[in-house]
Design a protein around this motif. Structure first.
Motif, short mmCIF file in Angstrom:
data_model
loop_
_atom_site.label_atom_id
_atom_site.label_comp_id
_atom_site.label_asym_id
_atom_site.label_seq_id
_atom_site.Cartn_x
_atom_site.Cartn_y
_atom_site.Cartn_z
N ARG A 14 0.80 -0.93 0.15
CA ARG A 14 -0.06 -0.37 0.08
C ARG A 14 0.75 1.15 0.32
N ILE A 15 1.72 1.36 0.72
CA ILE A 15 2.78 2.67 1.00
C ILE A 15 3.67 2.39 -0.55
N ARG A 16 4.16 1.69 -0.67
CA ARG A 16 4.33 1.75 -2.46
C ARG A 16 3.36 2.61 -2.95
N ALA A 17 2.75 1.25 -3.38
CA ALA A 17 1.28 2.75 -4.09
C ALA A 17 1.11 3.80 -3.67
N ALA A 18 0.42 3.80 -2.60
CA ALA A 18 0.08 5.85 -2.56
C ALA A 18 1.85 6.79 -2.86
N ILE A 19 2.85 6.10 -2.28
CA ILE A 19 4.05 6.98 -3.22
C ILE A 19 3.51 7.20 -4.72
N TRP A 20 3.47 6.08 -5.38
CA TRP A 20 4.13 6.52 -6.83
C TRP A 20 2.10 7.22 -7.38
N THR A 21 2.02 6.90 -6.80
CA THR A 21 0.37 7.95 -7.40
C THR A 21 0.36 8.62 -7.37
N GLY A 22 0.85 9.11 -6.02
CA GLY A 22 0.63 10.87 -5.92
C GLY A 22 1.94 11.39 -6.17
N MET A 23 2.99 10.19 -6.59
CA MET A 23 3.59 11.52 -7.15
C MET A 23 3.68 12.00 -8.76
N VAL A 24 3.15 10.55 -8.90
CA VAL A 24 2.55 11.50 -10.90
C VAL A 24 1.20 12.50 -10.15
N ALA A 25 0.90 12.46 -9.13
CA ALA A 25 -0.49 13.35 -9.30
C ALA A 25 0.94 14.59 -8.50
N TRP A 26 1.01 14.83 -8.01
CA TRP A 26 2.08 15.73 -7.84
C TRP A 26 2.50 16.60 -8.77
N LEU A 27 3.77 15.82 -9.98
CA LEU A 27 3.69 16.21 -11.20
C LEU A 27 2.71 17.06 -12.14
N LEU A 28 1.31 16.22 -12.58
CA LEU A 28 1.17 16.41 -13.04
C LEU A 28 0.49 18.14 -12.14
N GLY A 29 0.29 17.91 -11.27
CA GLY A 29 -0.28 19.73 -10.33
C GLY A 29 0.55 20.98 -11.06
N ILE A 30 2.16 20.88 -11.22
CA ILE A 30 2.76 22.16 -11.88
C ILE A 30 1.92 22.90 -13.07
N VAL A 31 1.33 21.62 -13.50
CA VAL A 31 0.72 22.65 -14.86
C VAL A 31 -0.61 23.57 -14.12
N THR A 32 -1.36 23.43 -13.28
CA THR A 32 -2.19 23.69 -12.76
C THR A 32 -1.27 25.45 -11.87
N ILE A 33 -0.56 25.36 -11.29
CA ILE A 33 0.51 26.00 -10.83
C ILE A 33 0.73 27.11 -11.71
N LEU A 34 0.76 26.56 -12.63
CA LEU A 34 1.83 27.46 -13.89
C LEU A 34 0.43 28.32 -14.80
N SER A 35 -0.49 27.72 -14.19
CA SER A 35 -1.99 28.18 -14.62
C SER A 35 -1.76 29.71 -14.41
N PHE A 36 -1.56 29.80 -13.35
CA PHE A 36 -1.55 31.34 -12.64
C PHE A 36 -1.40 32.32 -13.16
N SER A 37 0.02 32.15 -13.52
CA SER A 37 0.90 32.59 -13.50
C SER A 37 1.19 32.71 -15.33
N HIS A 38 3.02 31.95 -15.37
CA HIS A 38 3.11 32.15 -16.58
C HIS A 38 2.70 31.42 -17.58
N TRP A 39 1.65 30.39 -17.25
CA TRP A 39 0.93 29.71 -18.41
C TRP A 39 -0.04 30.41 -18.96
N SER A 40 -0.57 31.10 -18.37
CA SER A 40 -2.18 31.80 -18.30
C SER A 40 -2.51 32.22 -19.49
N PHE A 41 -3.40 31.30 -19.87
CA PHE A 41 -4.32 31.96 -21.16
C PHE A 41 -5.75 32.00 -21.26
#
Ligand code: PHE
Length: 457
Positions: free
Chosen positions: A346-373
């Motif tokens: 369970r712990i490995r599964a949670a870490i892997w999944t969380g890491m993918v979501a974390w990486l993808l989160g960068i898209v949202t972060i940048l949507s409010f500044s550098h990548w906004s349109f």
């Protein structure tokens, strides 16, 4: 056939399921998203459609999802697979589970960023930043935060670690207990806000705004948004309720608990909306402010009320908890699947999944500044490009489609006997009514909304 048991454990009682499911349902969707969606879509008519969707589509589908889950007792993908094979239907129904797991990852990616804003606001409340803040001041504090990607990344990371930690422990450990204390407290705090808003805000105008229906303001895309939000707020269509249902002890009434969870969720959203708009109108702010709405308005109220620092901090703390109890279930379907099919810990599964979501989160972060349109969606100006796209694709398209499939699955694919068996507590007329709604009304209403939104009707 003999009843299955879940390898992941089960809720210790009916109350624990109610708390966990309410915890999953009540989250940023109620307090952050609902007010700004209503504001962007003109208020009353949007709210009415949203309420109708909750009653006719949301709650019946919640019952369907929970019963499918309890029948299958596995992750959504495997449950849908086993149950469809058992019913002599195509195993491809499991694709609904796959779409849901993906949607969960995407939603968590931005959900965690917004939860990060909430953490940031908790700190600001504690440090007294908002004492007697003006509307402009509050607006610029918000703008500063969201245009600072590094800061957002830090908060997003902290929230994701919190999420991974709980998921890796298993849902029944600790979180059930936390929800028991925190959910009632959040409820109380929302009431404090509403009381404040009723005394100091423009309550009457807020009430009018939310309940006076002017259909000329609502576009077909707005109707789709309202329906999508009904799914989002109840955590439907992506397997979350299915997976929580798979941990539900047999014998607990699915109908009663689903209705209760649906009502509590609706109440919190409406109260949150009333409080927010009272403050918006009293301070001459714009209702269509978008995702920053509560972050720009509520601090004004806390900045003025006696003990505001304390109540403000408590409010954002509870919002963090509400987000937390929702975030964990966004990846639970995928984590359960990795454990079942890849024999991962369970712990490995949670870490892997969380890491993918974390990486993808960068898209949202940048949507409010550098990548906004900006772009228009059904007449509404969306200013945070990629974040809005991710949100629209998941909430307005994938969740409703997933939910529709669950309705069809429970209504048409599963044998009527199995359905009756799971819904045991719902006798006679109640069952017939639900069965009719789930087989005919829900699919027809949804089809209509989809066809109108794409301009066919
Ligand atoms: N219902 C949650 C909220 O309102 C969001 C959510 C959606 C959680 C889908 C899980 C699954 O904040």
């Amino acid at each position: 056939m003999s009843k299955r048991i879940s390898i992941h454990g089960q809720w210790s009682s009916r109350l624990m399921f109610i708390l966990a499911a309410t915890g999953a349902a009540i989250g940023l969707g109620n307090i952050w998203k609902f007010p700004y969606m209503a504001g962007e879509n003109g208020g009353g008519a949007f709210v009415l459609v949203y309420l109708l969707c909750l009653a006719l589509i949301g709650i019946p589908i919640m019952m369907a999802e929970v019963l499918i889950g309890r029948r299958g007792r596995q992750s959504p993908v495997n449950t849908l697979h086993s149950l469809s094979v058992e019913a002599g239907a195509s195993g491809s129904w499991r694709l609904v589970g796959w779409a849901g797991m993906l949607a969960g990852l995407v939603i968590l990616s931005y959900y965690s960023v917004i939860a990060g804003w909430t953490l940031a606001y908790l700190m600001r409340m504690l440090s007294g930043t908002f004492v007697r803040v003006t509307a402009e001041g509050s607006g610029s504090i918000f703008a500063q935060l969201v245009t600072d990607p590094e800061r957002l990344l830090a908060w997003h990371t902290i929230f994701m670690v919190m999420t991974i930690k709980v998921v890796s422990r298993g849902v029944t450990n600790g979180l059930e207990k936390a929800a028991k204390i925190l959910m009632p407290m959040l409820f109380f705090l929302v009431l404090v806000l509403v009381a404040y808003a009723a005394r100091n805000g423009d309550f009457a105008q807020a009430f009018n705004y939310l309940f006076y229906t002017d259909f000329s303001k609502l576009t077909p895309a707005g109707v789709l948004t309202a329906m999508g939000h009904a799914f989002f707020t109840l955590s439907l269509g992506m397997g979350a309720m299915l997976v929580y249902g798979s941990y539900l002890p047999s014998g607990v009434s699915i109908a009663q608990t689903s209705i209760l969870v649906g009502l509590l969720d609706t109440l919190v959203a409406l109260l949150g909306g009333l409080a927010t708009f009272s403050i918006v109108f009293a301070n001459g702010l714009a209702a269509g402010e978008g995702p920053g709405l509560i972050f720009q308005t509520l601090p004004i109220a806390f900045g003025q009320m006696p003990g505001g620092m304390f109540f403000g901090a408590l409010f954002f703390l509870l919002l963090v908890f509400a987000a937390w109890t929702s975030a964990i279930v966004l990846i639970e379907p995928l984590v359960a699947w990795l454990i079942e099919n890849r024999e991962m810990e369970r712990i490995r599964a949670a870490i892997w999944t969380g890491m993918v979501a974390w990486l993808l989160g960068i898209v949202t972060i940048l949507s409010f500044s550098h990548w906004s349109f900006s772009f228009h969606f059904g007449g509404v100006l969306k200013r945070h490009g990629l974040f809005d796209v991710l949100d629209i694709v998941t909430s307005s398209i994938i969740l409703p489609l997933g939910g529709l499939c669950m309705a069809l699955f429970a209504g048409w694919v599963m044998a009527r006997d199995s359905v009756v068996d799971e819904l045991g507590g719902l006798a006679g007329v109640g069952f017939k009514l639900w069965y009719f709604i789930i087989r005919f009304i829900t699919p027809a209403a949804m089809l209509l909304i989809f066809l109108r939104a794409i301009g066919v009707l």
